[in-house]
Design an enzyme around this catalytic site. Structure first.
Site, short mmCIF file in Angstrom:
data_model
loop_
_atom_site.label_atom_id
_atom_site.label_comp_id
_atom_site.label_asym_id
_atom_site.label_seq_id
_atom_site.Cartn_x
_atom_site.Cartn_y
_atom_site.Cartn_z
N ASP A 18 27.57 -16.72 -4.86
CA ASP A 18 28.48 -16.52 -6.00
C ASP A 18 29.32 -15.29 -5.66
O ASP A 18 28.79 -14.19 -5.50
CB ASP A 18 27.64 -16.28 -7.27
CG ASP A 18 28.50 -16.18 -8.53
OD1 ASP A 18 28.05 -16.67 -9.58
OD2 ASP A 18 29.59 -15.59 -8.47
N TYR A 26 38.04 -13.66 -9.33
CA TYR A 26 39.50 -13.62 -9.52
C TYR A 26 40.04 -12.23 -9.17
O TYR A 26 41.10 -12.10 -8.56
CB TYR A 26 39.88 -13.96 -10.97
CG TYR A 26 39.76 -15.43 -11.35
CD1 TYR A 26 39.16 -16.35 -10.50
CD2 TYR A 26 40.28 -15.89 -12.56
CE1 TYR A 26 39.05 -17.68 -10.86
CE2 TYR A 26 40.18 -17.22 -12.92
CZ TYR A 26 39.56 -18.12 -12.08
OH TYR A 26 39.46 -19.44 -12.45
N GLU A 44 31.42 -20.57 -6.48
CA GLU A 44 30.03 -20.74 -6.06
C GLU A 44 29.91 -21.81 -4.99
O GLU A 44 30.60 -22.82 -5.04
CB GLU A 44 29.17 -21.14 -7.28
CG GLU A 44 29.06 -20.03 -8.29
CD GLU A 44 28.30 -20.46 -9.53
OE1 GLU A 44 27.24 -21.09 -9.38
OE2 GLU A 44 28.80 -20.18 -10.63
N1 DCP Z 1 36.16 -17.57 -15.13
C1 DCP Z 1 37.00 -18.05 -16.11
N2 DCP Z 1 36.51 -18.34 -17.36
C2 DCP Z 1 35.20 -18.15 -17.64
C3 DCP Z 1 34.33 -17.68 -16.64
C4 DCP Z 1 34.84 -17.40 -15.40
O1 DCP Z 1 38.20 -18.21 -15.86
N3 DCP Z 1 34.74 -18.43 -18.85
C5 DCP Z 1 36.69 -17.27 -13.78
C6 DCP Z 1 36.89 -15.80 -13.54
C7 DCP Z 1 35.86 -15.43 -12.52
C8 DCP Z 1 35.49 -16.74 -11.86
O2 DCP Z 1 35.79 -17.75 -12.81
O3 DCP Z 1 36.37 -14.52 -11.59
C9 DCP Z 1 34.02 -16.80 -11.47
O4 DCP Z 1 33.14 -16.65 -12.58
P1 DCP Z 1 31.87 -15.73 -12.53
O5 DCP Z 1 31.14 -15.92 -13.79
O6 DCP Z 1 31.11 -15.91 -11.26
O7 DCP Z 1 32.46 -14.26 -12.60
P2 DCP Z 1 32.93 -13.27 -11.47
O8 DCP Z 1 32.85 -13.86 -10.12
O9 DCP Z 1 34.30 -12.80 -11.86
O10 DCP Z 1 31.98 -12.04 -11.64
P3 DCP Z 1 30.50 -11.84 -11.06
O11 DCP Z 1 30.63 -10.74 -10.07
O12 DCP Z 1 29.72 -11.42 -12.26
O13 DCP Z 1 30.04 -13.12 -10.47
MG MG Z 2 31.13 -14.65 -9.31
MG MG Z 3 30.13 -17.76 -10.67
#
Ligand code: DCP
Ligand code: MG
Ligand code: MG
Length: 585
Positions: free
Chosen positions: A19, A24, A114
């Site tokens: 992951d 983003y 992922e």
């Molecule tokens: N995303 C989105 N809407 C959501 C959840 C996530 O558009 N409800 C997008 C933004 C994130 C990406 O999907 O960057 C991946 O989701 P993650 O939950 O894995 O979040 P991140 O990768 O940003 O953070 P982390 O470091 O906690 O994995």
């Molecule tokens: Mg992530």
């Molecule tokens: Mg994720």
């Protein structure tokens, strides 16, 4: 009956889950490294969809309102993340890199950020060449045809954190599994570091024997780290199962495969009343915490009771048994091989107010334009037959043609007498055969989109919403599904096809063009509802495909409602069902 005893674990695989950290935000940082040292937030509509770890250190978090974030951290740098193209491209590039790094080809993308890797073969091969007399000086071989390609590692212990943190002595019975997990953890470290070195992205990684366990255990140490779930995986007279203690600690709604609707139904049974609905709903959570342990140990609980709670029209077959397995960390679903074309392309947007046909037409037009552009991107390739090239410009050809076009809406319930409005997560949809004109590769995209709206989507919309007015939609989704791959799309002879096939294999190995469904983990419906009152923007998000164990809500989405009799029918069967209505009595 004791349901637990009927569950069988299969722990012969080695599954590594990636992951990417603050994905983003990392994409923007990769474009502009100066952003790395600043608190960076990616904005969609009124909320922060993600922020980098510097911003998190200062108190910002995912799905926070932008106004709130600016109060907490006034010098936050915000960037607009509504156009998903850059994320999709980065996602494909990283995926392709990871896939090439393993032997099996079993690399599966989930959403944009992922990836699951099945590394069973690499780990087993390296188990066989271990020198048990000198484990601390082992060499992990990455190429069967060249024993010098690989890395040195200490095979006497896992790399990085484990669950539980203090692993006790390993019993003889668990030694083999333990050893394989140790190797898996070192391979994970290597892959993580390669990803960072070669592509500049860090990831959080989980190592276990199936998809659900590797995905969940990875979460324990974030960011830029990894966690290995160590044995015993089965309970014995002397020790409890680490899988059980680990799964037990989760809230029922946080288990992948248990979406919002399913978790609410289970909560209702455990609590003996309807769980509160609209508090703390962000990320599928709720204040009404019901843990896996609460469910697992509930009197009479087992696959039958879950089937009784969750079964019924529109639900997946055998849902009770499947959920019973998942909450105990049993998941035999294979990591799928990369697919050349997505199984559906779906474009949607949510709206504050959408209640006139004129406006619907405009929105459908925007969605159709995006849809056709995406179809060209993901479902066509250069037709590199020389005789097809005109003036040196390569033509395109279809890799697959979707057979079905689907229109989905989510109507807002009417206002209650007391002025409040009930929440609704229900989508309704209708499918129709994809019109052939949409496959024209010579006509321009705007013209095609106009025609798709006029000839197909508006008539379909009228059937879905026969009333001229009185509705108000919070979401519209246009999708193409039911892909028919076109092995020989043109008039080709077999010979040409075979040469093309080899050429294409080369291409595919170079750069896996189109992989799985392009899926942005889109805002969940409840979060979308938070956005009511926001301005409509011309962005789209892709809905999660109904093929994975992602969310029960999507399984529901795959059902269409017959416009004539109101029956809920699986999408693929709707056309046949409509023909049934047309049959003479
Ligand atoms: N995303 C989105 N809407 C959501 C959840 C996530 O558009 N409800 C997008 C933004 C994130 C990406 O999907 O960057 C991946 O989701 P993650 O939950 O894995 O979040 P991140 O990768 O940003 O953070 P982390 O470091 O906690 O994995
Ligand atoms: Mg992530
Ligand atoms: Mg994720």
């Amino acid at each position: 009956m004791d349901g637990a005893s009927s569950l069988k674990r299969h722990d012969s695989r080695m599954i590594i889950h990636f992951d990417y950290d603050c994905f983003y935000a990392s994409v923007f940082e990769a474009e502009n490294p100066a952003l790395k040292n600043q608190p960076l937030a990616v904005q969609q509509k009124q909320i922060i969809v993600t922020c980098n770890y510097e911003a998190r250190r200062r108190g910002l978090y995912k799905l926070q309102l932008i106004t709130e974030a600016k109060k907490v951290c006034p010098d936050v740098v915000t960037v607009l993340g509504e156009d998903l193209t850059r994320f999709r491209n980065a996602s494909k590039e990283l995926y392709s890199f990871l896939r090439k790094s393993i032997w099996s080809g079993q690399a599966e993308r989930l959403g944009f950020d992922e990836v699951f890797l099945d590394c069973t073969d690499m780990v087993n091969y390296n188990i066989d060449i271990l020198n048990h007399n000198d484990l601390p000086h082992s060499f992990f071989c990455l190429d069967q045809s060249d024993p010098t390609v690989g890395f040195q590692y200490d095979a006497s212990e896992p790399f990085g954190p484990t669950y539980p943190p203090e692993a006790g002595a390993v019993s003889d019975q668990d030694l083999q599994l333990y050893r394989r997990l140790v190797l898996g953890s070192h391979l994970a470290r290597y892959l993580r570091h390669e990803l960072e070195k070669e592509k500049g992205y860090t990831a959080t990684v989980g190592i276990s024997t199936n998809k659900i366990l590797s995905k969940l255990v990875g979460n324990l140490h974030k960011p830029k780290s990894q966690t290995t779930l160590v044995p015993p995986y089965d309970a014995s007279a002397s020790s409890e199962s680490h899988v059980t203690t680990f799964m037990d600690s989760h809230d029922i709604g946080s288990i992948p495969g248990i979406g919002f609707k399913i978790s609410q139904k289970i909560r209702a049974r455990i609590l003996g009343r309807q769980p509160a609905f609209d508090e703390g709903l962000v990320y599928g959570g709720t204040k009404e915490k019901v843990t896996v342990r609460d469910v697992r140990t509930f009197v009479g609980m087992g696959p039958e009771m879950l089937e009784e709670i969750l079964g019924g029209p529109g639900s997946q077959r055998g849902i009770g048994g499947k959920i019973w397995g998942l909450i105990q960390g049993v998941d035999d679903v294979e990591v799928s091989q990369a697919k050349k074309v997505p199984s559906q392309i779906s474009i949607e947007d949510s709206y504050t107010r959408l209640d006139t046909l004129d406006e619907v037409r405009k929105k459908l037009n925007l969605l159709s334009n995006s849809l056709i552009r995406r179809m060209h991107l993901d479902l066509t390739e250069d037709d590199d037959d020389a005789e097809n090239a005109e003036h040196g410009i390569l033509k395109r050809r279809w890799l697959a043609r979707p057979r079905t076009l689907r229109l989905t809406t989510r109507p807002r319930p009417a206002v209650n007498p007391d002025g409040t409005r009930s929440r609704s997560f229900n989508r309704i949809s209708r499918s129709l055969p994809m019109p052939t004109f949409a496959f024209s590769l010579t006509e321009n995209v705007h013209a095609l989109a106009d025609r798709l709206v006029q000839d197909s989507l508006i008539p379909c919309f009228r059937k879905l919403h026969p009333e001229r007015s009185g509705w108000n939609l919070s979401l519209v989704n246009v999708a193409v599904t039911n892909m028919a791959e076109t092995a020989a799309d043109s008039k080709d002879s077999d010979g040409r096809d075979i040469s093309r096939m080899f050429r294409r294999q080369d291409d595919v190995l170079k750069e896996w063009r189109v992989v799985d469904e392009d899926v942005a983990p889109h805002l969940t419906d409840d979060v979308n509802d938070l956005l009511e009152g926001s301005v409509d923007v011309d962005v789209y998000s892709e809905a999660t495909p109904p093929t994975s164990w992602e969310s029960d809500d999507e399984v529901q989405d795959n059902m269409d409602v017959c416009g004539r009799c109101g029956l809920s029918v699986p999408s693929f069967a709707l056309l046949a069902h409509e023909r049934f209505h047309q049959m003479p009595d």
